[in-house]
Design a protein around this motif. Structure first.
Motif, PDB file in Angstrom:
ATOM      1  N   LEU A  70       0.834  -1.204   0.000  1.00  0.00           N
ATOM      2  CA  LEU A  70       0.000   0.000   0.000  1.00  0.00           C
ATOM      3  C   LEU A  70       0.869   1.255   0.000  1.00  0.00           C
ATOM      4  CD1 LEU A  70      -3.040  -0.623   2.358  1.00  0.00           C
ATOM      5  CD2 LEU A  70      -3.013  -0.380  -0.094  1.00  0.00           C
ATOM      6  N   ASN A  71       1.996   1.195   0.740  1.00  0.00           N
ATOM      7  CA  ASN A  71       2.906   2.338   0.772  1.00  0.00           C
ATOM      8  C   ASN A  71       3.575   2.566  -0.574  1.00  0.00           C
ATOM      9  OD1 ASN A  71       2.373   3.031   3.359  1.00  0.00           O
ATOM     10  ND2 ASN A  71       3.998   1.734   4.221  1.00  0.00           N
ATOM     11  N   SER A  72       3.927   1.459  -1.240  1.00  0.00           N
ATOM     12  CA  SER A  72       4.672   1.607  -2.493  1.00  0.00           C
ATOM     13  C   SER A  72       3.761   2.030  -3.643  1.00  0.00           C
ATOM     14  CB  SER A  72       5.388   0.305  -2.829  1.00  0.00           C
ATOM     15  OG  SER A  72       4.425  -0.708  -3.055  1.00  0.00           O
ATOM     16  N   LEU A  73       2.511   1.571  -3.638  1.00  0.00           N
ATOM     17  CA  LEU A  73       1.592   1.974  -4.698  1.00  0.00           C
ATOM     18  C   LEU A  73       1.005   3.341  -4.343  1.00  0.00           C
ATOM     19  CD1 LEU A  73      -0.232  -1.433  -5.171  1.00  0.00           C
ATOM     20  CD2 LEU A  73       1.298  -0.381  -6.818  1.00  0.00           C
ATOM     21  N   LYS A  74       0.814   4.167  -5.360  1.00  0.00           N
ATOM     22  CA  LYS A  74       0.428   5.544  -5.071  1.00  0.00           C
ATOM     23  C   LYS A  74      -1.097   5.774  -5.118  1.00  0.00           C
ATOM     24  CE  LYS A  74       4.102   7.919  -4.059  1.00  0.00           C
ATOM     25  NZ  LYS A  74       4.793   6.860  -3.460  1.00  0.00           N
ATOM     26  N   ASP A  75      -1.697   5.430  -6.257  1.00  0.00           N
ATOM     27  CA  ASP A  75      -3.069   5.880  -6.518  1.00  0.00           C
ATOM     28  C   ASP A  75      -4.121   5.028  -5.823  1.00  0.00           C
ATOM     29  OD1 ASP A  75      -2.097   3.837  -8.010  1.00  0.00           O
ATOM     30  OD2 ASP A  75      -3.528   4.116  -9.641  1.00  0.00           O
ATOM     31  N   ILE A  76      -3.993   4.830  -4.545  1.00  0.00           N
ATOM     32  CA  ILE A  76      -4.959   3.971  -3.873  1.00  0.00           C
ATOM     33  C   ILE A  76      -5.441   4.643  -2.589  1.00  0.00           C
ATOM     34  CG2 ILE A  76      -4.591   1.636  -4.728  1.00  0.00           C
ATOM     35  CD1 ILE A  76      -2.343   1.439  -2.642  1.00  0.00           C
ATOM     36  N   ALA A  77      -6.141   5.726  -2.716  1.00  0.00           N
ATOM     37  CA  ALA A  77      -6.664   6.413  -1.536  1.00  0.00           C
ATOM     38  C   ALA A  77      -7.830   5.621  -0.963  1.00  0.00           C
ATOM     39  CB  ALA A  77      -7.135   7.806  -1.929  1.00  0.00           C
ATOM     40  N   GLY A  78      -7.935   5.614   0.363  1.00  0.00           N
ATOM     41  CA  GLY A  78      -9.084   4.980   1.005  1.00  0.00           C
ATOM     42  C   GLY A  78      -8.898   3.512   1.302  1.00  0.00           C
ATOM     43  N   LEU A  79      -7.731   2.954   0.948  1.00  0.00           N
ATOM     44  CA  LEU A  79      -7.499   1.550   1.284  1.00  0.00           C
ATOM     45  C   LEU A  79      -6.769   1.451   2.617  1.00  0.00           C
ATOM     46  CD1 LEU A  79      -8.175   0.939  -1.772  1.00  0.00           C
ATOM     47  CD2 LEU A  79      -6.568  -0.936  -1.534  1.00  0.00           C
ATOM     48  N   GLU A  80      -7.141   0.465   3.406  1.00  0.00           N
ATOM     49  CA  GLU A  80      -6.546   0.349   4.723  1.00  0.00           C
ATOM     50  C   GLU A  80      -6.453  -1.116   5.110  1.00  0.00           C
ATOM     51  OE1 GLU A  80      -7.386   2.530   8.970  1.00  0.00           O
ATOM     52  OE2 GLU A  80      -8.665   3.008   7.275  1.00  0.00           O
ATOM     53  N   VAL A  81      -5.349  -1.495   5.780  1.00  0.00           N
ATOM     54  CA  VAL A  81      -5.211  -2.876   6.241  1.00  0.00           C
ATOM     55  C   VAL A  81      -5.448  -2.908   7.736  1.00  0.00           C
ATOM     56  CG1 VAL A  81      -3.700  -4.876   6.371  1.00  0.00           C
ATOM     57  CG2 VAL A  81      -3.530  -3.328   4.446  1.00  0.00           C
ATOM     58  N   LEU A  82      -6.336  -3.776   8.201  1.00  0.00           N
ATOM     59  CA  LEU A  82      -6.642  -3.836   9.623  1.00  0.00           C
ATOM     60  C   LEU A  82      -6.429  -5.242  10.163  1.00  0.00           C
ATOM     61  CD1 LEU A  82      -9.982  -1.839   9.651  1.00  0.00           C
ATOM     62  CD2 LEU A  82      -7.791  -1.053  10.486  1.00  0.00           C
ATOM     63  N   PRO A  83      -5.516  -5.394  11.153  1.00  0.00           N
ATOM     64  CA  PRO A  83      -5.385  -6.699  11.795  1.00  0.00           C
ATOM     65  C   PRO A  83      -6.532  -6.954  12.774  1.00  0.00           C
ATOM     66  CG  PRO A  83      -3.714  -5.177  12.586  1.00  0.00           C
ATOM     67  CD  PRO A  83      -4.611  -4.390  11.701  1.00  0.00           C
ATOM     68  N   LEU A  84      -6.965  -8.189  12.863  1.00  0.00           N
ATOM     69  CA  LEU A  84      -8.102  -8.528  13.725  1.00  0.00           C
ATOM     70  C   LEU A  84      -7.657  -9.481  14.814  1.00  0.00           C
ATOM     71  CD1 LEU A  84     -10.459  -9.527  10.832  1.00  0.00           C
ATOM     72  CD2 LEU A  84     -10.695  -7.429  12.145  1.00  0.00           C
ATOM     73  N   ASN A  85      -8.437  -9.531  15.895  1.00  0.00           N
ATOM     74  CA  ASN A  85      -8.190 -10.527  16.928  1.00  0.00           C
ATOM     75  C   ASN A  85      -8.368 -11.921  16.345  1.00  0.00           C
ATOM     76  OD1 ASN A  85      -7.781  -8.603  18.802  1.00  0.00           O
ATOM     77  ND2 ASN A  85      -9.742  -8.862  19.840  1.00  0.00           N
ATOM     78  N   VAL A  86      -7.603 -12.862  16.879  1.00  0.00           N
ATOM     79  CA  VAL A  86      -7.739 -14.233  16.403  1.00  0.00           C
ATOM     80  C   VAL A  86      -8.853 -14.905  17.192  1.00  0.00           C
ATOM     81  CG1 VAL A  86      -6.572 -16.425  16.058  1.00  0.00           C
ATOM     82  CG2 VAL A  86      -5.295 -14.309  15.892  1.00  0.00           C
ATOM     83  N   LYS A  87      -9.926 -15.190  16.513  1.00  0.00           N
ATOM     84  CA  LYS A  87     -11.076 -15.797  17.174  1.00  0.00           C
ATOM     85  C   LYS A  87     -11.983 -16.368  16.107  1.00  0.00           C
ATOM     86  CE  LYS A  87     -14.227 -13.262  19.728  1.00  0.00           C
ATOM     87  NZ  LYS A  87     -14.650 -12.506  20.885  1.00  0.00           N
ATOM     88  N   TYR A  88     -12.618 -17.484  16.416  1.00  0.00           N
ATOM     89  CA  TYR A  88     -13.604 -18.039  15.476  1.00  0.00           C
ATOM     90  C   TYR A  88     -14.990 -17.596  15.922  1.00  0.00           C
ATOM     91  CZ  TYR A  88     -16.475 -21.333  12.947  1.00  0.00           C
ATOM     92  OH  TYR A  88     -17.432 -21.873  12.136  1.00  0.00           O
ATOM     93  N   PRO A  89     -15.907 -17.178  15.127  1.00  0.00           N
ATOM     94  CA  PRO A  89     -15.874 -16.956  13.682  1.00  0.00           C
ATOM     95  C   PRO A  89     -15.631 -15.481  13.309  1.00  0.00           C
ATOM     96  CG  PRO A  89     -18.143 -17.029  14.430  1.00  0.00           C
ATOM     97  CD  PRO A  89     -17.271 -17.002  15.645  1.00  0.00           C
ATOM     98  N   GLN A  90     -14.384 -15.074  13.311  1.00  0.00           N
ATOM     99  CA  GLN A  90     -14.054 -13.690  12.984  1.00  0.00           C
ATOM    100  C   GLN A  90     -14.337 -13.374  11.517  1.00  0.00           C
ATOM    101  OE1 GLN A  90     -12.572 -10.941  15.170  1.00  0.00           O
ATOM    102  NE2 GLN A  90     -13.729 -10.269  13.402  1.00  0.00           N
ATOM    103  N   GLY A  91     -14.246 -14.367  10.660  1.00  0.00           N
ATOM    104  CA  GLY A  91     -14.446 -14.105   9.245  1.00  0.00           C
ATOM    105  C   GLY A  91     -15.897 -14.165   8.812  1.00  0.00           C
ATOM    106  N   ALA A  92     -16.811 -14.434   9.738  1.00  0.00           N
ATOM    107  CA  ALA A  92     -18.234 -14.436   9.373  1.00  0.00           C
ATOM    108  C   ALA A  92     -18.660 -13.013   9.071  1.00  0.00           C
ATOM    109  CB  ALA A  92     -19.063 -15.007  10.511  1.00  0.00           C
ATOM    110  N   GLU A  93     -19.445 -12.865   8.021  1.00  0.00           N
ATOM    111  CA  GLU A  93     -19.779 -11.544   7.491  1.00  0.00           C
ATOM    112  C   GLU A  93     -20.250 -10.566   8.566  1.00  0.00           C
ATOM    113  OE1 GLU A  93     -21.601 -10.799   3.255  1.00  0.00           O
ATOM    114  OE2 GLU A  93     -23.170 -11.263   4.672  1.00  0.00           O
TER     115      GLU A  93
END
Lengths: 446, 283
Positions: A221-244
């Motif tokens: 994300l830092n190296s690519l320029k034209d990508i405003a509004g993108l963000e990476v967020l780490p999450l707690n490890v827990k099931y079912p964290q990936g459920a919508e």
């Protein structure tokens, strides 16, 4: 930034993700015979456009979508259609399928390896058309056609796009390996989706146990320029964290209303695998005929992540990976929590397959079903805030109406209650029965 | 605590009680709703097992419907002709004829058929049916989960020596609960007097039936030819009796090569032998 809050409930099953070892993706050789079921998405099955004896190439359209919620299907190998008949299906038991015999040449319909740079300038209508033609469905497991999901009604604009890289199911590492190997492509796909939806921001959510993926994405994300509004967020490890619904609550603090869709609160969630498939469809003009899956479990000798053609029988994959001499108890398609046990290894890989697990008797122990002791652990574990024990008891006694009134239909079948239950009661099975009975009585009234 | 407190509180409660008592007795006089006494009487005549065969929530609501909505009086299956006659006398109506119906499970081989996989989980056929389309190889047969047995209000369904459920016609009241419960739609309500049944529901071709079950209809059509009343027809590889034409002669029973046609006047409990090769363990 780190996502601060987390959802209520959830469990911590043993991860077993390290079984796969290194997270490279290996290409699985095309199978001798590919079985391609016509129903590979939610909605109506697609209609075959080929007949017995037709010659097809890799990527040839073999079945067209029928109705709005349906998806195209493409051949995954080059060869000859030998039959269209009923064949084992990992989700439905048995369903009509196109069976293709390989000619071992693996000829593609056209060149899928060169990136079409001009694709970035296409209008959203054209991009949606490309996605629809490529037959892309949600690869997280729900298999909802992507072109329908990406075309929300005008009164429900999407403001936040969430890319789901949580992969909270134990054992599975296919999304993780995809993130490590194809980060740039996934980002391009995400930008493309954000553009179609006209979304304000795009959050890429990754569980904290995949630190390498988080740092890689941040670096890109830092190296690519034209990508405003993108963000990476780490999450707690827990099931079912990936459920919508849980993912949306964790990232935005908003709850999806009961019986509603994420677009009701202006959010849309797409899986990493789907985003990558969308990238391939738009930039490489490549239809969805292969996907990354994890073949793992303690019954497999060499667990790995494979890029495998849709329609490859499980048998071929398992034989190629080798079987250990421990007692095999279960064959599961998907993760151990929400995946479906299979009764035969003849079933083919479908678009919904995220992994194949061969579990030994120590991993898949069968419990004796003891009576409920009313400890309330299932209530604490339920990420939807329901009372699984109560619901299952009501269903057992045939009181579907009462079960409905305390949230039977809000259950998303994650299996946390079953996992945590000290009595080993099959709460989820009763809840599933309740849902089935409710739908049946509702249809009968009509 | 002084004695005053006790006197005052008791007095206050007493006054309240007297006040409400008077109010209630007055309102019961003036606000009284006249209920047709026949409702109570009909409700007493009905069997009061609330089976739901009439289509109403229970016996009382059916009684209400008879009096207020002039509902037909021949809907009570468990009560039968007697009840219908009693109600007719009470209502001053002509008695309607009522045909006693009983449930028939159109399968006699569920357990004899081969297993697709070892099932572990809740023992309920509606759930088993959801797991890869059932645990037996026959796609039409009984799954031996006994949801019908549990749903029966009068315990008319029992298991035979092969653990296959069957209906005891003399106990069955024809309420139809099991018909709605069966996930594979094997159960049908048939008139009590029709005692000859084809106990198979498989629409597979004969060769495929033989592969999965030793007591399945192979669609040979011998019974169709044997029937002197043209009561049997082939429906998609399955012989089906048209009960309105059937005269219960029993000729079809003799010709059936796979013995799936049963005359329940002769032998009531379904036989069936388990083959050694029927057990198949995989994964």
């Amino acid at each position: 930034m780190k996502a601060k809050i987390t959802f209520k409930g959830g469990i911590h099953p043993p991860e077993n993700k390290d079984l796969c070892g290194e997270l490279s993706i290996k290409d699985f050789p095309p199978p001798g015979i590919a079985v391609l079921p016509l129903q590979q998405s939610l909605g109506s099955p697609s209609e075959p456009v080929v007949k017995k004896g037709d010659k097809v190439k890799k990527g040839t359209l073999i079945a067209r979508s029928k109705g709005y919620i349906s998806a195209n299907l493409h051949s995954s190998i080059s060869g000859e259609v030998i039959d269209i008949k009923k064949a084992p299906h990992p989700l439905l038991g048995e369903a009509n399928a196109v069976i293709i015999k390989s000619d071992n040449r693996d000829e593609p319909e056209k060149d899928y390896s060169t990136e079409d740079v001009s694709a970035a300038g296409l209008s959203s209508g054209e991009i949606l058309g490309l996605i629809q033609n490529a037959g892309i469905v949600g690869l997280g497991g729900a298999t909802f056609p992507a072109h329908v999901k990406l075309n929300p009604p005008p009164d429900k604009p999407v403001k936040t796009l969430i890319i789901n890289g949580a992969e909270c199911e134990p054992y599975l590492a296919s999304d993780h390996s995809l993130m490590l190997n194809n980060a740039e492509q996934i980002l391009k796909g995400a930008v493309m989706i954000k553009k179609i939806l006209n979304a304000e921001k795009c959050l890429i959510a990754i569980e904290e146990n995949k630190k390498d993926a988080v740092s890689l994405f941040r670096q890109k994300l830092n190296s690519l320029k034209d990508i405003a509004g993108l963000e990476v967020l780490p999450l707690n490890v827990k099931y079912p964290q990936g459920a919508e619904k849980q993912l949306i609550y964790t990232l935005t603090g908003k709850e999806v209303p009961s019986g509603g869709l994420p677009m009701d609160i202006s959010v849309l969630v797409h899986n990493i695998g789907t985003v990558f498939a969308i990238y391939e469809a738009v930039f490489l003009k490549k239809p969805l005929f292969e996907r990354v899956i994890t073949v793992s479990g303690k019954g497999i000798k060499n667990p790995a992540n494979w890029r495998v053609r849709i329609g490859t029988p499980f048998k071929t994959l398992i034989n190629h990976s080798g079987v250990t001499d421990r007692t095999i108890k279960k064959l599961i398609m998907g993760g151990p929590m929400m995946g479906l046990a299979q009764y035969t290894d003849e079933v083919p890989v479908v678009k919904a397959t995220s992994g194949i697990l061969l579990l030994t008797s120590e991993e898949a122990a069968a419990f004796e079903h003891l009576p409920c002791i009313r400890c309330g652990k299932c209530v604490t574990a339920c990420p939807m805030g329901l009372m699984p024990a109560e619901i299952s008891k009501m269903v057992e006694k045939g009181r579907i109406d009462m079960a409905k009134s305390i949230g039977l239909m809000d259950c998303m079948e994650c299996g946390s209650c079953n996992y945590i239950c000290p009595s080993g009661t099959n709460l989820l099975q009763y809840i599933k029965l309740g849902k089935y009975e409710y739908m049946r009585s509702k249809n009968a009234k009509r | 605590m002084s004695i005053d407190a006790i006197i005052y509180s008791t007095g206050a409660l007493l006054l309240l009680g007297i006040g409400f008592g008077i109010a209630l007795s007055i309102s019961s006089k003036f606000l009284r709703v006249e209920e047709d006494p026949r409702i109570k009487k009909i409700s007493d005549i009905l069997p009061n097992i609330n089976c739901g065969a009439c289509g109403f929530a229970g016996c009382f609501s059916y009684a209400e419907a008879i009096v207020t909505k002039k509902e037909k009086i021949n809907l009570c299956m468990p009560g039968g002709e007697k009840t219908s006659k009693k109600i007719a006398d009470l209502m001053g109506m002509a008695p309607d004829s009522i045909e006693k119906k009983v449930a028939v499970i159109h399968c006699c081989g569920g357990g004899i058929g081969r297993k697709k996989y070892d099932y572990s989980g809740v023992k309920d056929c509606r759930i088993i049916n959801m797991v890869a389309g059932g645990s037996v190889e026959c796609a039409y047969g009984c799954l031996m989960g006994y949801a019908c047995l549990k749903s029966c209000p009068v315990h008319a369904i029992e298991k035979n020596e092969n653990r296959m459920p069957y209906v005891i016609s003399d106990k069955c009241i024809g309420c139809g609960r099991c018909v709605n419960t069966c996930p594979r739609n094997l159960i049908e309500l048939v008139e009590y007097v029709k005692k000859v049944h084809i106990l198979c529901s498989s629409h597979d071709r004969g060769a495929d039936v033989i592969k999965v079950c030793s007591v399945g209809c192979i669609g040979c059509g011998k019974c169709v030819q044997a029937c002197p009343f043209n009561a049997i027809r082939m429906e998609n590889n399955l012989a089906v009796i048209d009960y309105s034409k059937c005269k219960v002669c029993g000729k079809c029973v003799e010709v059936c090569p796979v013995k799936v046609i049963y005359d329940w006047r002769k032998n009531f409990i379904m036989p069936g032998k388990q083959r050694k090769s029927d057990k198949k363990n995989e994964l």
